[in-house]
Design a protein around this motif. Structure first.
Motif, PDB file in Angstrom:
ATOM      1  N   VAL A 186      41.137  36.257  55.399  1.00 47.39           N
ATOM      2  CA  VAL A 186      39.950  36.077  56.240  1.00 47.39           C
ATOM      3  C   VAL A 186      38.815  36.950  55.717  1.00 47.39           C
ATOM      4  CG1 VAL A 186      39.006  36.445  58.553  1.00 47.39           C
ATOM      5  CG2 VAL A 186      41.236  35.358  58.266  1.00 47.39           C
ATOM      6  N   SER A 187      39.135  38.177  55.342  1.00 46.66           N
ATOM      7  CA  SER A 187      38.126  39.073  54.790  1.00 46.66           C
ATOM      8  C   SER A 187      37.531  38.510  53.506  1.00 46.66           C
ATOM      9  CB  SER A 187      38.753  40.447  54.526  1.00 46.66           C
ATOM     10  OG  SER A 187      37.843  41.301  53.896  1.00 46.66           O
ATOM     11  N   SER A 188      38.368  37.949  52.668  1.00 47.92           N
ATOM     12  CA  SER A 188      37.896  37.334  51.422  1.00 47.92           C
ATOM     13  C   SER A 188      36.946  36.187  51.711  1.00 47.92           C
ATOM     14  CB  SER A 188      39.077  36.802  50.595  1.00 47.92           C
ATOM     15  OG  SER A 188      39.954  37.812  50.252  1.00 47.92           O
ATOM     16  N   LEU A 189      37.327  35.351  52.654  1.00 48.35           N
ATOM     17  CA  LEU A 189      36.490  34.195  52.991  1.00 48.35           C
ATOM     18  C   LEU A 189      35.143  34.635  53.559  1.00 48.35           C
ATOM     19  CD1 LEU A 189      36.797  31.092  52.921  1.00 48.35           C
ATOM     20  CD2 LEU A 189      37.311  31.219  55.353  1.00 48.35           C
ATOM     21  N   ARG A 190      35.170  35.635  54.445  1.00 51.97           N
ATOM     22  CA  ARG A 190      33.913  36.156  55.009  1.00 51.97           C
ATOM     23  C   ARG A 190      33.033  36.743  53.912  1.00 51.97           C
ATOM     24  NH1 ARG A 190      34.300  39.944  59.967  1.00 51.97           N
ATOM     25  NH2 ARG A 190      32.126  39.386  59.985  1.00 51.97           N
ATOM     26  N   SER A 191      33.638  37.501  53.017  1.00 52.83           N
ATOM     27  CA  SER A 191      32.879  38.108  51.929  1.00 52.83           C
ATOM     28  C   SER A 191      32.258  37.041  51.036  1.00 52.83           C
ATOM     29  CB  SER A 191      33.793  39.020  51.105  1.00 52.83           C
ATOM     30  OG  SER A 191      33.123  39.523  49.980  1.00 52.83           O
ATOM     31  N   PHE A 192      33.023  36.004  50.726  1.00 52.88           N
ATOM     32  CA  PHE A 192      32.516  34.927  49.884  1.00 52.88           C
ATOM     33  C   PHE A 192      31.316  34.253  50.533  1.00 52.88           C
ATOM     34  CE2 PHE A 192      32.486  30.344  48.978  1.00 52.88           C
ATOM     35  CZ  PHE A 192      32.162  30.391  47.630  1.00 52.88           C
ATOM     36  N   LYS A 234      30.915  45.771  42.772  1.00 57.06           N
ATOM     37  CA  LYS A 234      31.848  46.466  43.666  1.00 57.06           C
ATOM     38  C   LYS A 234      32.940  47.196  42.900  1.00 57.06           C
ATOM     39  CE  LYS A 234      30.769  45.058  47.927  1.00 57.06           C
ATOM     40  NZ  LYS A 234      30.682  45.945  49.052  1.00 57.06           N
ATOM     41  N   ARG A 235      33.086  46.853  41.608  1.00 55.87           N
ATOM     42  CA  ARG A 235      34.061  47.495  40.723  1.00 55.87           C
ATOM     43  C   ARG A 235      35.500  47.290  41.201  1.00 55.87           C
ATOM     44  NH1 ARG A 235      31.971  48.549  36.161  1.00 55.87           N
ATOM     45  NH2 ARG A 235      32.322  50.718  35.805  1.00 55.87           N
ATOM     46  N   TYR A 236      35.791  46.106  41.738  1.00 59.83           N
ATOM     47  CA  TYR A 236      37.151  45.786  42.152  1.00 59.83           C
ATOM     48  C   TYR A 236      38.018  45.576  40.921  1.00 59.83           C
ATOM     49  CZ  TYR A 236      35.701  45.035  47.016  1.00 59.83           C
ATOM     50  OH  TYR A 236      35.233  45.183  48.294  1.00 59.83           O
ATOM     51  N   GLY A 237      39.271  45.934  41.045  1.00 57.87           N
ATOM     52  CA  GLY A 237      40.217  45.781  39.952  1.00 57.87           C
ATOM     53  C   GLY A 237      40.677  44.343  39.788  1.00 57.87           C
ATOM     54  N   SER A 238      41.347  44.099  38.687  1.00 56.65           N
ATOM     55  CA  SER A 238      41.770  42.733  38.363  1.00 56.65           C
ATOM     56  C   SER A 238      42.780  42.195  39.377  1.00 56.65           C
ATOM     57  CB  SER A 238      42.343  42.671  36.951  1.00 56.65           C
ATOM     58  OG  SER A 238      43.478  43.499  36.844  1.00 56.65           O
ATOM     59  N   ASN A 239      43.671  43.044  39.894  1.00 54.80           N
ATOM     60  CA  ASN A 239      44.641  42.583  40.889  1.00 54.80           C
ATOM     61  C   ASN A 239      43.940  42.151  42.181  1.00 54.80           C
ATOM     62  OD1 ASN A 239      46.775  43.020  39.177  1.00 54.80           O
ATOM     63  ND2 ASN A 239      47.268  45.025  40.019  1.00 54.80           N
ATOM     64  N   THR A 240      42.942  42.909  42.586  1.00 53.76           N
ATOM     65  CA  THR A 240      42.187  42.563  43.788  1.00 53.76           C
ATOM     66  C   THR A 240      41.436  41.260  43.582  1.00 53.76           C
ATOM     67  OG1 THR A 240      41.947  44.902  44.334  1.00 53.76           O
ATOM     68  CG2 THR A 240      40.422  43.378  45.407  1.00 53.76           C
ATOM     69  N   LEU A 241      40.807  41.120  42.420  1.00 49.73           N
ATOM     70  CA  LEU A 241      40.078  39.889  42.129  1.00 49.73           C
ATOM     71  C   LEU A 241      41.021  38.684  42.100  1.00 49.73           C
ATOM     72  CD1 LEU A 241      37.615  41.163  39.387  1.00 49.73           C
ATOM     73  CD2 LEU A 241      37.131  40.722  41.792  1.00 49.73           C
ATOM     74  N   ASP A 242      42.201  38.860  41.540  1.00 45.80           N
ATOM     75  CA  ASP A 242      43.186  37.776  41.521  1.00 45.80           C
ATOM     76  C   ASP A 242      43.601  37.392  42.943  1.00 45.80           C
ATOM     77  OD1 ASP A 242      43.145  37.735  38.763  1.00 45.80           O
ATOM     78  OD2 ASP A 242      44.996  38.904  38.537  1.00 45.80           O
ATOM     79  N   ALA A 243      43.823  38.396  43.776  1.00 46.56           N
ATOM     80  CA  ALA A 243      44.220  38.125  45.163  1.00 46.56           C
ATOM     81  C   ALA A 243      43.106  37.397  45.905  1.00 46.56           C
ATOM     82  CB  ALA A 243      44.567  39.434  45.874  1.00 46.56           C
ATOM     83  N   TYR A 244      41.863  37.835  45.716  1.00 46.12           N
ATOM     84  CA  TYR A 244      40.733  37.185  46.390  1.00 46.12           C
ATOM     85  C   TYR A 244      40.564  35.751  45.909  1.00 46.12           C
ATOM     86  CZ  TYR A 244      39.081  41.466  48.658  1.00 46.12           C
ATOM     87  OH  TYR A 244      38.953  42.570  49.459  1.00 46.12           O
ATOM     88  N   GLU A 245      40.803  35.530  44.639  1.00 48.15           N
ATOM     89  CA  GLU A 245      40.695  34.176  44.107  1.00 48.15           C
ATOM     90  C   GLU A 245      41.790  33.286  44.710  1.00 48.15           C
ATOM     91  OE1 GLU A 245      39.742  32.015  39.884  1.00 48.15           O
ATOM     92  OE2 GLU A 245      40.764  33.947  39.840  1.00 48.15           O
ATOM     93  N   ARG A 246      43.002  33.821  44.837  1.00 43.61           N
ATOM     94  CA  ARG A 246      44.079  33.064  45.480  1.00 43.61           C
ATOM     95  C   ARG A 246      43.755  32.768  46.941  1.00 43.61           C
ATOM     96  NH1 ARG A 246      47.213  36.794  42.716  1.00 43.61           N
ATOM     97  NH2 ARG A 246      47.603  37.933  44.642  1.00 43.61           N
ATOM     98  N   ASP A 247      43.068  33.710  47.601  1.00 44.72           N
ATOM     99  CA  ASP A 247      42.683  33.497  48.990  1.00 44.72           C
ATOM    100  C   ASP A 247      41.731  32.308  49.113  1.00 44.72           C
ATOM    101  OD1 ASP A 247      44.207  35.738  49.508  1.00 44.72           O
ATOM    102  OD2 ASP A 247      42.481  37.073  49.706  1.00 44.72           O
ATOM    103  N   LEU A 248      40.765  32.232  48.213  1.00 43.62           N
ATOM    104  CA  LEU A 248      39.843  31.093  48.225  1.00 43.62           C
ATOM    105  C   LEU A 248      40.582  29.804  47.875  1.00 43.62           C
ATOM    106  CD1 LEU A 248      36.518  32.386  46.631  1.00 43.62           C
ATOM    107  CD2 LEU A 248      37.118  32.173  49.030  1.00 43.62           C
ATOM    108  N   ASP A 249      41.516  29.885  46.948  1.00 47.84           N
ATOM    109  CA  ASP A 249      42.313  28.709  46.591  1.00 47.84           C
ATOM    110  C   ASP A 249      43.105  28.196  47.790  1.00 47.84           C
ATOM    111  OD1 ASP A 249      41.444  28.739  43.983  1.00 47.84           O
ATOM    112  OD2 ASP A 249      43.207  29.815  43.214  1.00 47.84           O
ATOM    113  N   ASP A 250      43.663  29.118  48.563  1.00 49.41           N
ATOM    114  CA  ASP A 250      44.440  28.732  49.738  1.00 49.41           C
ATOM    115  C   ASP A 250      43.555  28.001  50.746  1.00 49.41           C
ATOM    116  OD1 ASP A 250      47.058  29.026  51.301  1.00 49.41           O
ATOM    117  OD2 ASP A 250      45.573  29.845  52.715  1.00 49.41           O
TER     118      ASP A 250
END
Length: 158
Positions: free
Chosen positions: A76-82, A18-34
């Motif tokens: 929610v979008s992160s969780l659905r994508s995961f 998907k070529r997501y940037g590092s900031n986006t990946l960090d945010a998505y990782e925090r979303d899963l952590d939450d």
């Protein structure tokens, strides 16, 4: 509930495919952590399936912490994508998650252009180069838009 290997595979896929940037990946990782920390603090078993009750509890938990709706929507979008990724790659047996929805973010009401800004804009039409008929046409169109409240400061920014 979220295995480290599955999380790593998903993040690798987001970065490479998907070529997501590092900031986006960090945010998505925090979303899963939450979500993981909510599940852990709730005392729910790690192998428990994703249920509406669990999801609604997580939404209520985020709302109680007064997170912005945009943040909640991203989580929610992160969780659905995961979970979609895990299901498509046979990493997990994921039930249909069509019911998993984020709260809608409120839409901002456009602000009208101030009278001074409207005057400046209309005057600028006659200060530019070009045929008189195009200036008069542009002036008439802008007067119509402004008079009908169809021309806002949001439109002026574009």
């Amino acid at each position: 509930m979220i295995a480290a290997a599955h999380r790593a595979a998903w993040l690798r896929w987001l970065g490479s495919e998907k070529r997501y940037g590092s900031n986006t990946l960090d945010a998505y990782e925090r979303d899963l952590d939450d979500f993981s920390s909510y599940v852990t603090s709730s005392g729910i078993a790690n192998d428990a399936p994703l249920s509406r009750q669990l999801f609604r509890g997580w939404l209520a938990h985020m709302a109680a912490r007064q997170l912005a709706r945009t943040t909640i929507a991203r989580r929610v979008s992160s969780l659905r994508s995961f979970y979609r990724f895990c299901g498509q790659n046979q990493l997990l047996d994921v039930p249909e998650l069509g019911w998993l929805r984020a709260p809608q973010a409120p839409r901002a009401v456009p602000k009208p252009v101030s009278i001074d800004d409207a005057r400046e804009l209309l005057q600028a039409i006659f200060n530019r180069r070009g045929a008189d008929w195009t200036k008069k046409r542009d002036f008439a169109v802008l007067m119509l838009l402004y008079g009908c409240l169809l021309y806002t400061s949001d439109a002026a920014d574009e």
